[in-house]
Scaffold this motif. Structure first.
Motif: not given
Lengths: 313, 514, 340
Positions: C247-259
């Motif tokens: 989840g954190l890796l994906l967050t870092a790549r997208i640049g935002s936290g998403q539900a």
């Protein structure tokens, strides 16, 4: 000792109606409307859809199985039935619905019983297939223009003031109760779930029973899909979203065991009503939709923990 | 060293005045499982450097007692002293730390692990959680070599034969220094040569001062190994005697509490037509090769043999539970090819499995449903509940089920009552050939006698009964004709006065003769 | 009297048998993967392009990490339906904490640390609840994780109202999530390290035999003194932590936290990957190397279908069929082996 046994035997039957009553009382304290006759009838009507799906799931759960595909199968059936109904009329819609549902169930059953694939994986695969099917058929958009006849028959109609969905759910409930307790097939479902190996050694047609169970499950889900299609008046590819998990949750809350061979129609119906009443009450008391998810999650875990407690006695 | 222990051992029951406390002393141990009493008042005193045989029939409570000693179950009451110190809250781990190791019949091995992983399971050599695999491999090899077991530590345990798994189990029990070693029917799956090696090992451990609790039914072994014998009957210690000078007949009398003959009913055999004829039967998995036998109406045909000799597989094949690769079966004179239980039942053949929990009963379902299970196909689709209830009730009454409530879940019943539910199946449909696989395993003496009466009634009514049993006295006394199997073959067919223990045992161990 | 010695290991004589044994030795999956890659390389020129290959590996790496967590739980004979929800939970909780700390004027390093800790912590709590319910309360893993799935995604949605959480420190997004290390996307490198760690854990630490023993024969493990409950809880926590990291890796790549990250779809894919990789649903068996291969296999198939313009909906059908076929083949193989 037998007194103790029977008393203990009573508790599971009493627990759920009691919980339901307490819950309704709680909601009415916050929002008096929730106990109005209108709303109660509303809850009952809303429940009838989940009841049909929960009955479907129960058939399979009794055999120590699972059907993860009921929701997506319902989506696919809804879209296919709507397409057929739009072009060839309501009758064709129902026929297509039952054929498709029967086919899906037959494949599930054959994969589980003959290829001996774990039910979880088999129906997970079928879930994907149905998802692909429904989105391909519909192009991702609802299929509108379902003939009124279908809507009347399965949604807006009423007999002696009883709305059609309630009537259908009641018929399914009664029919399944008879099937489970009065037929060899019903008995075989329980025995297969109770101990598949022993049932086979005792000459029970376990494979046929399994195929029958998955087929019946899918047929009931197909019926539920037609009911939902009639309600919205359109074939909905997104229909089945949470139905699978809700149906499993409702059945388990109603005392149908995940270990197979235990549970019945009454529990399944009560479980479905409970889940529907819970979300209805939370809607009326304006509980945030996300909080509702959390509450449902907690209720599911608590219900299974209780089931486990019962099972360990 | 062994001498000094024996010195403290021979004078008889250890009184309060004995100088060194016994290694292990249990007294008044009781244990219930649900409504079933497994142990009532069991006592045992084990001295270091001796072999203590625990004797008793199936269901006498031997396995419960050794499970309590090994810490798998906690006793409900009684005292448990190790080295004179009372012990409470024993767990398997603590028992092992205290030097108590057990080799159970149900293997404590994970089939998906290698031999070496199993040997070290729960006590791996590691530094901060990082395994020292080299050290473990060397040690595992050393232990296996020391015991003379020809097994590679890297093999997957589930791929080993039962005998080899038994050896791994023994090796596992001896990985750490042991004070008390429990062996539960250790020779059940071993060949004669392997058995001899095990006996040598037992002798060696005894000489090293280990106290050994040895559970076995094989009278010969008991006489060969025992220093002392404790007899359990119906969950209670009946007596504890010095092993010197006991005879096989004496042992049987001790075990059953009656003369060998009294337990078994007189069965009037009246051999009629051959209802079941096997010729040259060979199974796909090679557990049975070229077996020919005949079972006649009106008599009991016994099949004896050691565990794994293929005796169960023969009747399972007739019932359609094993794949036949060649040979032929004739049923009531007609050619018959088994395709599964449903077909067999229709043809008038009924099989009663030895493992009633795994293959026999749906424990969560009521007695009524379990008893009528085999006759569901005769109901034409619809279950008539009233009829079913009264019929099953009558059947269970006839079998003297107590308590007589047929709506109870089978899981709440004792072993004997469970077997009665199984037996009821044979009465729910017309059946001429009855195949019994270890029908008295795990049931008490009283129920045993009732099972024997049931067999007698069947024979009297003209059925053909095939009795497969590892309980030697049972097959010896009940069979009119007895086949002895050895390694998948029929080693002998005995009739009438030829059916003696000596004859049968000679066939069991014919390997040495050949 | 003649005595027949039954041989326990009949020598394979037929070619088909030998082939079966060879396949059993290496496993079907690597062979299939090689064949698939070979066919694609020959028929589809775009397949071997560097960008395309990196895409495949990036997709596969995310899936592989989540699936390796799923594998841990499957090995102990369990199940985790909540992994997808945990991905979303750690993304939203982590991003919310990170953005909050960053907005309060603290140093970016502190914000990133706090955010990652919050994300991992939230995930670990879900894993702990799962593990305790299964190991101590003995609730069916299916139902427990179904419940926590619902609850975790509820929390993720509640926290964000479904709106992406922005305001993450630049160092986390461009400095880490979108960075390129050694010519590879950072997420890929991190994933390989994580998978390597799981592999080392399986091979060289106590966890390896302990987890397999719990799943292979619970009673034997207990009798042998394995801390059965502890290892069961550990497996669920490990699974949730790996999902949180994803989840954190994906967050870092997208640049935002998403539900909307993760979700039930990712859960299903993780189970499918593990099953295709030969992780047994009955517990006791599973190797992380194979799981990584399984993830690559699925990523290659989906890439191939994309390249040849197979409709994305039809792809779902293909995935479903592959899943069933994989397990059916496995079952058939087992039955065959039993007969030998």
């Amino acid at each position: 000792m037998s007194d103790q046994l029977s008393l203990r035997g009573m508790i599971p039957h009493l627990a759920l109606p009691l919980a339901l009553a307490v819950m309704l009382a709680g909601f009415s304290a916050v929002e008096p409307r929730s106990l109005s006759a209108g709303n109660l009838l509303n809850v009952l009507e809303q429940s009838s859809y989940l009841i049909v799906f929960t009955l479907a799931q129960t058939v399979v759960l009794l055999t120590r199985g699972f059907d993860l595909s009921v929701g997506m199968a319902a989506s696919a059936v809804s879209v296919a039935a709507a397409l057929a109904a739009v072009s060839f009329g309501g009758g064709a819609g129902v026929a297509v619905a039952l054929l498709l549902a029967g086919g899906i169930g037959l494949v599930n059953g054959a994969v589980v019983a003959l290829l001996r694939v774990n039910p979880f994986v088999a129906t997970l695969g079928m879930l994907n297939i149905c998802l692909g099917l429904s989105s391909t058929l519909s192009g991702g958009r609802p299929v509108t223009g379902v003939p009124d006849g279908l809507t009347t028959l399965f949604y807006s109609g009423a007999v002696l003031g009883v709305p059609a969905p309630v009537l259908i759910a009641a018929l399914c409930t009664g029919g399944l109760a008879l099937l489970l307790h009065r037929t060899v097939f019903g008995r075989s479902l329980y025995l297969t779930g109770g101990n598949p190996r022993a049932a086979e050694v005792a000459g029970v047609r376990v494979r046929l029973t399994l195929i029958g169970a998955y087929t019946l499950c899918a047929l009931l889900a197909g019926l539920g899909a037609v009911m939902l299609t009639a309600r919205t008046g359109s074939g909905e590819p997104s229909l089945g979203g949470s139905l699978t998990l809700e149906s499993i949750a409702a059945a388990v809350i109603g005392g149908v065991s995940l270990r197979g061979g235990a549970g019945g129609v009454t529990g399944a119906v009560l479980g479905a009503v409970f889940v529907t009443a819970l979300s209805n009450g939370m809607n009326l008391t304006r509980v945030d939709g996300n909080v509702q998810m959390i509450v449902l999650g907690v209720v599911v875990v608590a219900a299974v923990a209780l089931d486990r407690f019962r099972g360990s006695r | 060293m062994a001498d000094s222990h024996n010195g403290g051992f021979t004078p008889g029951p250890d009184g309060p005045g004995a100088e060194a406390p016994p290694l292990l002393m249990l007294s008044g141990i009781g244990k219930r499982f649900g409504g079933v009493r497994a142990l009532g008042n069991a006592s045992l005193t084990l001295t270091a450097g001796s072999v203590h045989v625990l004797l008793g029939e199936n269901g006498a409570g031997k396995s419960t007692l050794i499970n309590i000693i090994a810490g798998s179950f906690g006793p409900d009451g009684g005292t448990y002293c190790l080295d004179g110190q009372p012990v409470r809250g024993l767990t398997p781990q603590r028992a092992r730390q205290a030097g108590i190791s057990a080799v159970f019949q149900e293997f404590s091995l994970a089939p998906n692990l290698t031999v070496e992983e199993n040997l070290f399971l729960g006590r791996e050599r590691h530094r901060l959680g990082v395994l020292d695999r080299r050290a473990m491999r060397l040690r595992a090899q050393a232990v296996l070599d020391d015991l003379g077991f020809d097994i590679s530590p890297r093999q997957r345990t589930g791929d080993l034969s039962r005998a080899h798994q038994q050896m791994v189990e023994i090796a596992k029990a001896l990985m750490d220094p042991v004070k008390v070693l429990i062996l539960d029917e250790p020779t059940a799956s071993l060949t004669e040569a392997e058995t001899e090696r095990l006996f040598a090992l037992v002798d060696r451990l005894r000489a090293e001062g280990v106290g050994i609790i040895y559970v076995s039914h094989r009278l010969r072994e008991i006489i060969r190994l025992a220093d002392r014998i404790t007899v359990l009957r119906d969950g209670c210690t009946v007596t504890s005697i010095d092993a010197a000078g006991v005879t096989e007949d004496g042992l049987v009398e001790l075990m059953t509490g009656r003369k060998m003959e009294a337990l078994y009913p007189q069965i009037p055999h009246a051999p009629g037509d051959a209802l079941l004829e096997l010729s040259g039967l060979t199974l796909a998995n090679r557990t049975v090769e070229d077996v020919s036998l005949i079972a006649r109406a009106g008599e009991i045909t016994g099949i004896a043999g050691l565990v794994g000799c293929g005796k169960s597989e023969v009747i399972r094949a007739v019932y359609g539970l094993e794949t036949v690769s060649s040979g032929s079966i004739r049923l009531k004179g007609q050619a018959y090819s088994p395709s599964g239980p449903a077909r067999a039942l229709t043809a008038g053949v009924c099989y009663f499995p030895s493992d009633r929990v795994a293959e026999g009963l749906a424990l969560g379902r009521p007695i009524r449903e379990n008893a009528s299970m085999a006759a569901l196909d005769r109901q034409r689709g619809v279950v008539r509940r009233g009829q079913e209830r009264s019929f099953i009730k009558a059947t269970m009454d006839r079998l003297r089920l107590r308590p007589a409530n047929i709506e109870r879940a089978v899981g709440t019943l004792s072993g004997g009552n469970r077997q009665k539910v199984m037996l009821a199946r044979g009465l729910t449909r017309p059946t001429q050939v009855f195949l019994f696989d270890e029908p008295t395993v795990g049931i008490d003496v009283g129920a045993k006698a009732e099972v024997y009466d049931f067999l007698r009634d069947l024979v009297r009514d003209g059925a053909a009964v095939v009795l497969v049993s590892s309980d030697l006295p049972e097959v010896l006394h009940l069979s009119n004709r007895l086949y002895v199997m050895h390694r998948g073959h029929i080693a002998a067919e005995l009739t009438g006065a030829d059916i003696t223990e000596a004859q049968v045992l000679a066939c069991f161990f014919q390997e040495d003769v050949a | 009297m003649s005595v027949h010695l039954p041989s326990h290991h009949p020598q394979p004589q037929q070619f088909s048998d030998r082939l079966m044994l060879a396949v059993a030795g290496i496993g079907l999956l690597p062979l299939l993967l090689v064949a698939l890659v070979a066919v694609l390389a020959l028929t589809e020129p775009r397949f071997l392009g560097a960008v395309n290959l990196l895409n495949i590996l990036r997709t596969a790496s995310v899936l592989a990490v989540v699936a390796s967590g799923q594998m841990l739980v499957l090995i102990v004979g369990g199940f985790d339906l909540s992994v997808g929800a945990v991905v979303a939970l750690s993304s939203t909780v982590g991003a919310t904490a990170m953005a909050g700390v960053a907005a309060s004027g603290a140093s970016p390093a502190l914000a990133v640390t706090a955010g990652c800790a919050a994300g991992l912590g939230a995930g670990a709590v879900v894993g702990l609840v799962n593990g305790l319910c299964v190991a101590v309360l003995k609730v069916s893993p299916f139902m427990v994780t179904l419940g926590t799935m619902s609850a975790a995604s509820g929390v993720a949605l509640l926290l964000t109202n479904g709106i992406p959480v922005y305001g993450l420190p630049d160092g986390f997004v461009s400095g880490f999530g979108r960075a390129v290390w050694l010519g590879l996307p950072s997420a890929l490198v991190v994933s390989v390290v994580l998978l390597g760690a799981v592999a080392v854990m399986q091979r060289h630490t106590l966890a390896g035999p302990a987890l397999r023993a719990v799943g292979g024969n619970l009673q034997a493990a207990r009798v042998s003194g394995v801390a059965v409950r502890g290892w069961t809880v550990a497996a669920y926590v490990g699974c949730a932590v790996l999902a949180s990291l994803t989840g954190l890796l994906l967050t870092a790549r997208i640049g935002s936290g998403q539900a909307s990250l993760g979700g039930l779809n990712m859960t299903m894919e993780s189970i499918a990957t593990a099953v295709i990789a030969g992780v047994s649903l009955r517990g006791g068996a599973g190797r992380v190397e194979m799981v990584a291969l399984g993830a690559v296999f699925l990523a290659v198939i989906s890439n191939a279908m994309n390249l040849s313009r197979v409709d994305s909906k039809a792809q779902l059908v293909v995935l479903g069929v592959i899943l069933i076929a994989a397990v059916a083949l496995d079952e058939l193989g087992k039955r065959r082996r039993v007969r030998v």
